[in-house]
Write an enzyme that holds these catalytic residues in place. Structure first.
Site, PDB file in Angstrom:
ATOM      1  CG  HIS A  69       9.088   5.785  -7.555  1.00  0.00           C
ATOM      2  ND1 HIS A  69       7.922   6.124  -6.904  1.00  0.00           N
ATOM      3  CD2 HIS A  69       9.009   4.448  -7.766  1.00  0.00           C
ATOM      4  CE1 HIS A  69       7.180   5.042  -6.739  1.00  0.00           C
ATOM      5  NE2 HIS A  69       7.808   4.018  -7.243  1.00  0.00           N
ATOM      6  CE  LYS A 114       0.194  -2.000  -8.470  1.00  0.00           C
ATOM      7  NZ  LYS A 114       1.463  -1.334  -8.115  1.00  0.00           N
ATOM      8  CB  SER A 117       3.418   4.029  -4.031  1.00  0.00           C
ATOM      9  OG  SER A 117       4.445   4.524  -4.839  1.00  0.00           O
ATOM     10  NE  ARG A 152      10.199  -1.549  -3.505  1.00  0.00           N
ATOM     11  CZ  ARG A 152       8.913  -1.271  -3.629  1.00  0.00           C
ATOM     12  NH1 ARG A 152       8.392  -0.274  -2.950  1.00  0.00           N
ATOM     13  NH2 ARG A 152       8.131  -1.992  -4.410  1.00  0.00           N
TER      14      ARG A 152
HETATM   15  P1  ADP Z   1       4.305  -0.798 -10.328  1.00  0.00           P
HETATM   16  O1  ADP Z   1       2.848  -0.575 -10.233  1.00  0.00           O
HETATM   17  O2  ADP Z   1       4.792  -1.023 -11.728  1.00  0.00           O
HETATM   18  O3  ADP Z   1       4.882  -1.778  -9.345  1.00  0.00           O
HETATM   19  P2  ADP Z   1       5.489   1.322  -8.745  1.00  0.00           P
HETATM   20  O4  ADP Z   1       5.138   2.750  -8.911  1.00  0.00           O
HETATM   21  O5  ADP Z   1       5.073   0.673  -7.471  1.00  0.00           O
HETATM   22  O6  ADP Z   1       4.877   0.633 -10.014  1.00  0.00           O
HETATM   23  O7  ADP Z   1       7.034   1.088  -8.950  1.00  0.00           O
HETATM   24  C1  ADP Z   1       7.722   1.425 -10.116  1.00  0.00           C
HETATM   25  C2  ADP Z   1       9.156   0.911 -10.035  1.00  0.00           C
HETATM   26  O8  ADP Z   1       9.845   1.576  -8.993  1.00  0.00           O
HETATM   27  C3  ADP Z   1       9.283  -0.590  -9.722  1.00  0.00           C
HETATM   28  O9  ADP Z   1      10.392  -1.100 -10.420  1.00  0.00           O
HETATM   29  C4  ADP Z   1       9.540  -0.598  -8.251  1.00  0.00           C
HETATM   30  O10 ADP Z   1      10.248  -1.770  -7.855  1.00  0.00           O
HETATM   31  C5  ADP Z   1      10.403   0.636  -8.096  1.00  0.00           C
HETATM   32  N1  ADP Z   1      10.343   1.193  -6.753  1.00  0.00           N
HETATM   33  C6  ADP Z   1       9.265   1.381  -5.979  1.00  0.00           C
HETATM   34  N2  ADP Z   1       9.597   1.905  -4.776  1.00  0.00           N
HETATM   35  C7  ADP Z   1      10.951   2.022  -4.787  1.00  0.00           C
HETATM   36  C8  ADP Z   1      11.915   2.470  -3.816  1.00  0.00           C
HETATM   37  N3  ADP Z   1      11.552   2.871  -2.596  1.00  0.00           N
HETATM   38  N4  ADP Z   1      13.219   2.452  -4.168  1.00  0.00           N
HETATM   39  C9  ADP Z   1      13.585   2.006  -5.405  1.00  0.00           C
HETATM   40  N5  ADP Z   1      12.732   1.561  -6.347  1.00  0.00           N
HETATM   41  C10 ADP Z   1      11.428   1.566  -6.047  1.00  0.00           C
END
Ligand code: ADP
Length: 157
Positions: free
Chosen positions: A18, A42, A129, A91
């Site tokens: 992130h 979630k 995450s 990803r």
């Molecule tokens: P959501 O619940 O909206 O999916 P996340 O916190 O899982 O929220 O992810 C937020 C954003 O960050 C999404 O666009 C996700 O694809 C991106 N993201 C999550 N992990 C990574 C990573 N390792 N590298 C790049 N982008 C990521």
């Protein structure tokens, strides 16, 4: 006109994947709002207040980044903040299918908002995450997947 982007997510927790998307986004936008969505359905693992504090610590040195939370439709939140861009990270192909649907729905609801995707760095592709939470839950060392400013001593959901 100032280019403002919202980077929405659960960030449960915020990882180096992130962080990298946000820092790279600073080259594209004047201001980025990292916004924790609280209506995603979630179940939270880390409390909202802890996640907000962690992300604020990560970007302490960066005045062009704001950290916030919201409980409305993402496009309504963007309008409220005068943001015309949504920033998301990609990803994998699975991410693409999920993101495509959300982006198209958001664009259909609000034509003035464009969704901008950044491909993850190769070394961050496998970081999720969910996996980081599992490592923490079972007492593993997750520090290498978390920004340095996140204090694992505070991990007390
Ligand atoms: P959501 O619940 O909206 O999916 P996340 O916190 O899982 O929220 O992810 C937020 C954003 O960050 C999404 O666009 C996700 O694809 C991106 N993201 C999550 N992990 C990574 C990573 N390792 N590298 C790049 N982008 C990521």
């Amino acid at each position: 006109m100032e280019k403002i982007a919202v980077f929405p997510g659960s960030f449960d927790p915020f990882t180096i994947g992130h962080e990298s998307i946000v820092r790279r986004g600073l080259g594209l936008f004047d201001k980025i709002i990292v916004a924790i969505g609280t209506n995603t359905g979630k179940a939270d693992y880390f409390p909202l207040e802890t996640r907000l504090r962690w992300i604020k610590n990560v970007f302490n040195d960066e005045p062009r980044i704001e950290v916030d939370s919201y409980g409305s439709l993402t496009v309504d939140y963007c309008k409220k903040k005068n943001a015309r861009y949504l920033l998301r990270g990609l990803r994998t192909a699975a991410d693409f299918e999920y993101e495509r649907a959300i982006a198209q729905v958001n664009h259909a609801m609000e034509k003035d908002i464009e969704v901008v995707f950044l491909l993850t760095l190769p070394e961050h592709t496998f970081i999720t995450s969910t996996i980081v939470r599992e490592i923490i839950k079972y007492g593993g060392d997750a520090r290498k997947f978390l920004p340095e400013a996140i204090d694992l001593g505070e991990v007390n959901p």
